[in-house]
Design a protein around this motif. Structure first.
Motif, PDB file in Angstrom:
ATOM      1  N   THR A 182       0.786  -1.274   0.104  1.00  0.00           N
ATOM      2  CA  THR A 182       0.027   0.078  -0.010  1.00  0.00           C
ATOM      3  C   THR A 182       0.766   1.327   0.049  1.00  0.00           C
ATOM      4  OG1 THR A 182      -1.865  -1.005   1.079  1.00  0.00           O
ATOM      5  CG2 THR A 182      -1.708   1.301   1.351  1.00  0.00           C
ATOM      6  N   VAL A 183       1.882   1.513   0.966  1.00  0.00           N
ATOM      7  CA  VAL A 183       2.527   2.439   1.179  1.00  0.00           C
ATOM      8  C   VAL A 183       3.382   2.748  -0.255  1.00  0.00           C
ATOM      9  CG1 VAL A 183       4.600   1.908   2.442  1.00  0.00           C
ATOM     10  CG2 VAL A 183       3.627   4.059   2.731  1.00  0.00           C
ATOM     11  N   VAL A 184       3.852   1.617  -0.819  1.00  0.00           N
ATOM     12  CA  VAL A 184       4.785   1.794  -1.985  1.00  0.00           C
ATOM     13  C   VAL A 184       4.139   2.219  -3.184  1.00  0.00           C
ATOM     14  CG1 VAL A 184       6.294   0.587  -3.684  1.00  0.00           C
ATOM     15  CG2 VAL A 184       6.506  -0.037  -1.059  1.00  0.00           C
ATOM     16  N   CYS A 185       2.977   1.531  -3.194  1.00  0.00           N
ATOM     17  CA  CYS A 185       2.028   2.032  -4.377  1.00  0.00           C
ATOM     18  C   CYS A 185       1.415   3.465  -4.198  1.00  0.00           C
ATOM     19  CB  CYS A 185       0.711   1.083  -4.361  1.00  0.00           C
ATOM     20  SG  CYS A 185      -0.413   1.628  -5.627  1.00  0.00           S
ATOM     21  N   LYS A 186       1.525   4.021  -2.950  1.00  0.00           N
ATOM     22  CA  LYS A 186       1.111   5.330  -2.846  1.00  0.00           C
ATOM     23  C   LYS A 186       2.470   6.319  -3.060  1.00  0.00           C
ATOM     24  CE  LYS A 186      -1.254   6.686   0.888  1.00  0.00           C
ATOM     25  NZ  LYS A 186      -2.592   7.418   0.104  1.00  0.00           N
ATOM     26  N   LEU A 187       3.552   5.691  -2.732  1.00  0.00           N
ATOM     27  CA  LEU A 187       4.482   6.660  -3.178  1.00  0.00           C
ATOM     28  C   LEU A 187       5.106   6.613  -4.566  1.00  0.00           C
ATOM     29  CD1 LEU A 187       7.281   5.334  -0.275  1.00  0.00           C
ATOM     30  CD2 LEU A 187       6.434   7.419  -0.547  1.00  0.00           C
ATOM     31  N   PHE A 188       4.765   5.635  -5.376  1.00  0.00           N
ATOM     32  CA  PHE A 188       4.718   5.553  -6.834  1.00  0.00           C
ATOM     33  C   PHE A 188       3.895   6.404  -7.364  1.00  0.00           C
ATOM     34  CE2 PHE A 188       6.137   0.672  -7.375  1.00  0.00           C
ATOM     35  CZ  PHE A 188       7.477   0.913  -6.794  1.00  0.00           C
ATOM     36  N   ASN A 189       2.555   6.587  -6.625  1.00  0.00           N
ATOM     37  CA  ASN A 189       1.514   7.582  -7.325  1.00  0.00           C
ATOM     38  C   ASN A 189       1.766   8.990  -6.875  1.00  0.00           C
ATOM     39  OD1 ASN A 189       0.031   5.727  -8.631  1.00  0.00           O
ATOM     40  ND2 ASN A 189      -1.039   5.235  -6.859  1.00  0.00           N
ATOM     41  N   MET A 190       2.588   9.409  -5.789  1.00  0.00           N
ATOM     42  CA  MET A 190       2.912  10.691  -5.281  1.00  0.00           C
ATOM     43  C   MET A 190       4.448  11.188  -6.114  1.00  0.00           C
ATOM     44  SD  MET A 190       2.956   9.889  -1.420  1.00  0.00           S
ATOM     45  CE  MET A 190       1.327   9.578  -0.472  1.00  0.00           C
ATOM     46  N   VAL A 191       5.166  10.158  -6.551  1.00  0.00           N
ATOM     47  CA  VAL A 191       6.411  10.755  -7.131  1.00  0.00           C
ATOM     48  C   VAL A 191       6.436  10.536  -8.326  1.00  0.00           C
ATOM     49  CG1 VAL A 191       9.018  10.216  -7.008  1.00  0.00           C
ATOM     50  CG2 VAL A 191       7.695   9.977  -5.018  1.00  0.00           C
ATOM     51  N   HIS A 192       5.934   9.456  -9.054  1.00  0.00           N
ATOM     52  CA  HIS A 192       5.886   9.211 -10.521  1.00  0.00           C
ATOM     53  C   HIS A 192       7.115   8.910 -10.962  1.00  0.00           C
ATOM     54  CE1 HIS A 192       1.403   9.498 -11.209  1.00  0.00           C
ATOM     55  NE2 HIS A 192       1.442  10.533 -10.493  1.00  0.00           N
ATOM     56  N   PRO A 193       7.805   8.098 -10.358  1.00  0.00           N
ATOM     57  CA  PRO A 193       9.351   7.706 -10.832  1.00  0.00           C
ATOM     58  C   PRO A 193       9.340   7.141 -11.971  1.00  0.00           C
ATOM     59  CG  PRO A 193       8.473   6.397  -9.222  1.00  0.00           C
ATOM     60  CD  PRO A 193       7.544   7.218  -9.115  1.00  0.00           C
ATOM     61  N   ASP A 194      10.585   7.208 -12.770  1.00  0.00           N
ATOM     62  CA  ASP A 194      10.766   6.203 -13.839  1.00  0.00           C
ATOM     63  C   ASP A 194      11.395   4.843 -13.554  1.00  0.00           C
ATOM     64  OD1 ASP A 194      10.137   7.990 -16.062  1.00  0.00           O
ATOM     65  OD2 ASP A 194      11.422   9.401 -14.924  1.00  0.00           O
ATOM     66  N   VAL A 195      12.287   5.137 -12.313  1.00  0.00           N
ATOM     67  CA  VAL A 195      12.842   3.964 -11.697  1.00  0.00           C
ATOM     68  C   VAL A 195      12.885   4.176 -10.329  1.00  0.00           C
ATOM     69  CG1 VAL A 195      15.222   2.551 -11.780  1.00  0.00           C
ATOM     70  CG2 VAL A 195      14.418   4.225 -13.594  1.00  0.00           C
ATOM     71  N   VAL A 196      12.620   2.816  -9.572  1.00  0.00           N
ATOM     72  CA  VAL A 196      12.693   2.801  -8.204  1.00  0.00           C
ATOM     73  C   VAL A 196      13.864   1.565  -7.902  1.00  0.00           C
ATOM     74  CG1 VAL A 196      11.328   2.179  -6.077  1.00  0.00           C
ATOM     75  CG2 VAL A 196      10.116   3.387  -8.213  1.00  0.00           C
ATOM     76  N   PHE A 197      14.294   1.950  -6.547  1.00  0.00           N
ATOM     77  CA  PHE A 197      15.705   1.068  -6.309  1.00  0.00           C
ATOM     78  C   PHE A 197      15.461   0.556  -4.766  1.00  0.00           C
ATOM     79  CE2 PHE A 197      16.913   4.347  -9.262  1.00  0.00           C
ATOM     80  CZ  PHE A 197      17.845   3.595 -10.152  1.00  0.00           C
TER      81      PHE A 197
END
Length: 283
Positions: A130-145
Motif C-alpha cells: 500500500t505505502v509503496v503504491c502510494k509513493l509511486f503515485n506521489m512521485v511518478h518515478p521512472d525507476v525505483v531502487f
C-alpha cells in the motif's frame, strides 16, 4: 537539496523535472540511513537525473507487538547523508499526509506475500504494498531502487507493479554488508556488543551454503543443514528456507531453477533478515 513534506509541493517540483525531460529515480526508505541506503542512492544517481529519497516510517506494515515506536529515527542525520550523497529531494511526509482521515483503501498482495516473513507477520506486506503504491503515485518515478536484503519485499513490489500496469522499472541492488558479513540494517543499532558479535553467524551460515552450492551441491536439505549449523549463536531461528527465486515456493531437490536461501532470526530481541541468491540458468 530540498526537503518536502507534502504531496502537492512534491508534485510541483517534479513537474519541472518532467517538463524538462528528466529521468526521476526513487529510493523508498524508513530513515535511519546507512551505507546500504546510500548504495541505492548511488545507483539512482547513476541512472537518473533527479533522485528522490522518501523517509517515512510506515505504520501499516508493523504488527501490534512489533517495533514501530522503537524503530530508529534520526532525521537530521538522514538529511545530511542525503545532501552529501547528492540527493535532489528528500520527501518526508507525516502520517496524516500519507494516511489522511477516513483512509480505507489498501493494496492486497497475493501468493508472494504468504511465505517467509508473510507467514510470521500478518498484514505486513499489505502495508508495504500500500505505502509503496502510494509513493509511486506521489512521485511518478521512472525507476525505483530497493535492496536485495529485503528479497521478498522486492518480489512483492515487482509483482504489484506488473499486475497494476505501473510504468516503473524496479531495480534491485545487492545487499551491502559490514566487513564481517553482517547485512546492514537500521535495526542493527539495537544489538548490544555481545549480540552484534553473535549476529555474524547469520551471514556466515548463508555464505557456507552458497560455497557448497558453488561446489556443486544441489540437494535442498543439505544446503539448509549447512547454513543451520552456523546459526547456533542466534537466540531464535524464525525460518531458514530455500525458495524458488521467482515464485518463492519451497525449492525441491535437485535445484534446477535460480533460488534464494532466506533467513529470519532473533538475536536478543532484534529480528534480522538476510538471504543469498543461488544462481542457475533458467531451463
Amino acid at each position: 537539496m530540498q526537503t518536502i513534506t507534502t504531496v502537492a509541493e512534491l508534485r510541483r517540483e517534479l513537474a519541472k523535472a518532467c517538463s524538462a525531460g528528466k529521468r526521476v529515480g526513487l529510493v523508498p526508505t524508513m530513515g535511519y540511513l546507512h551505507d546500504g541506503h546510500l548504495a541505492l542512492v548511488e545507483a539512482s544517481r547513476a541512472q537518473c537525473d533527479v533522485t528522490v529519497v522518501s523517509i517515512f516510517v510506515n505504520p501499516t506494515q508493523f504488527g501490534p507487538n512489533e517495533d514501530l515506536s522503537s524503530y530508529p529515527r534520526d532525521f537530521v542525520r538522514d538529511e545530511k547523508l542525503c545532501r552529501d550523497a547528492g540527493v535532489e529531494i528528500v520527501f518526508a511526509p507525516g502520517a496524516q499526509e500519507v494516511y489522511p482521515a477516513q483512509f480505507e483503501t489498501f493494496v492486497e498482495p497475493g501468493e508472494l506475500a504468504k511465505p517467509l516473513c508473510g507467514a510470521f507477520r500478518p498484514g505486513h506486506f499489505r502495508g508495504v504494498a500500500t505505502v509503496v503504491c502510494k509513493l509511486f503515485n506521489m512521485v511518478h518515478p521512472d525507476v525505483v531502487f530497493f535492496g536485495q536484503k529485503d528479497f521478498q519485499q522486492c518480489a512483492v513490489v515487482r509483482r504489484m507493479a506488473t499486475d497494476l500496469n505501473l510504468p516503473i522499472k524496479i531495480v534491485t541492488v545487492p545487499t551491502v554488508r559490514e566487513p564481517d558479513g553482517l547485512a546492514m540494517s537500521s535495526r542493527n543499532r539495537h544489538l548490544s556488543k555481545e549480540e552484534r558479535r553473535r549476529a555474524v553467524a547469520i551471514g556466515r551460515g548463508l555464505f557456507a551454503a552458497a560455497e557448497e552450492f558453488r561446489a556443486g551441491v544441489r540437494e535442498v536439505e543439505k544446503l539448509i543443514a549447512i547454513a543451520e549449523r552456523q546459526l547456533e549463536t542466534v537466540d531464535r531461528l524464525q525460518y531458514l528456507e530455500l525458495v524458488d527465486g521467482d515464485t518463492l515456493k519451497r525449492a525441491e531437490s535437485p535445484l534446477r531453477f535460480p533460488a534464494a536461501l532466506c533467513v529470519a532470526a532473533y538475536v536478543g530481541s532484534t529480528r534480522l533478515i538476510d538471504n543469498v541468491l543461488l544462481g542457475l540458468p533458467t531451463p
